[in-house]
Design a protein around this motif. Sequence first.
Motif: not given
Length: 511
Positions: A126, A163, A165, A205, A207-209
């Motif tokens: 997070d 947000c 990315t 925020r 966004r990533w993984e």
Amino acid sequence: MDGEAKAMARAEKALAALRANGAVRSADPFTSDALDAWPIPVPAAVRRVLLETGGIATGPAADGSAGGDTYRFGPEARLAPRAFRGGYWTLGERRADHLGVLVGVDGADRDDWGPVLAASFGEDGDVWVLAPTFTDWLAGLVDPTPPPATATSGGHDGGGTACVTAVPSVAVAEGPDAELAALVGRGDQLTDVVDLAAVPDYPCRVRWEPYYSLEFETADTGGSEVEAAFSGGGRLLLIRSVVSGDFLGRPVRRHTVPSDAPARAIAELRALAEEFPERVELEPGCPDAERGAWPVTVPADLREVFREIGAVRVSGLPDLILLPGAKEHEVTPETHAMLGGDGTYWPLARVDYGPYAALAQIRIDPDTGAWGCAVSVMSTPGTLREFPDLTLIAESLPDLLLTYARLAREAAARERSGGTWRPEAPWLFPNTGEAWPRPVPVEEWAGSADPLLAAASALPPGTHAVDLRGVPVPADVSFHRAESWPYRHPLKRLTFPGAGTLVVAELEERP
């Protein structure tokens, strides 16, 4: 008002709010000598804050206990040797969500530190960008009447709808923004990038993984992790997946192979051979008439390569011998059968690793004659049969030649800088530390709309395959590490449908 004056104004505002806020307690300040000893620059505005307070404690906590969040504005003594690794330090941890609060300290000639992030990196990471600068964050944190959560001063409640990315660093390296491209260099296939200067609002925020997956068991204990770093004076956040013992979980963005790769590879290798004759040697190729007698057809785009280059010898790397008949290309009949037999591969190099050997080769589609990817496959027959291992080393022969040229250039740069000539390519031997794409039981592809995957799904049960189109180069393919791989079931053969689009491991039938 210039940037330094604005930063100083923010610092004074933050300190005034701190003095007025009885629920926020100040810690002991740092001395000038202590700040001077830090291995990173301390801008005047930040220095102004740190000479008055070395940290703060907020409270009371929401549960009524004494104290809330505690932040320390400098490294603890026990962490000092590694406190500035990655271009940031951790100020503390938020009790509400256990996210570490990070401030960027990367780069000189800055008016302030920042940005400030609340982050936890990992499988369920997070990441929030809280404020553009340290003094912005501090002012918002101690202001008794904080602005809305979307204002540029805070992120007090972790809310907000903004947000961004993270994007692959290779895409940034090859993209239109020259400034960002210069910051990421060549890019890394397992690293994503966030342009922190382009955050639309705060808090924001990310966004990533990660690129690894913990969903599938392996024969090893997984040790994957994420490394984060600020660069470009806090302009970029780099998020790198270190895949260790786990399988890849999603496709990567590869480096683009230039459309003129054959001609470019020839020119670059010639230039290296002229500049470093003791380190790089080229052998002449063969005339078209001789090539016409080969047992395989050479595509038009590769004929120029074989016409000009017969072998590439770079000190510290296995010799690439492009012409047929070399002793280094010899394999046992058993290995030859497991590699698919005649017309399915073109040998290039023998790669030794202790008592074992591998054969670097270009995969050939026997149906179409297309030449595809370059792989390094275990050639010790007993080992290949029991532990099928290979490494994808290039997308094509020209790509492999360009890689050799790049490794030689990097080795030359190290030598000019006082180091040793050491081309770094342990991945030329299979399973020496690259990321593992997951071998899939081909039954998983039944009903696929992709013709290659659908065709593979019709192979006998127990057959495993890897789709090589979305994996890094290099990548280790280790079939026997998949939980579903039949333990010690011997390999029958490896095939590469679509000229290396897939790699398929078929098993010997057992009575």
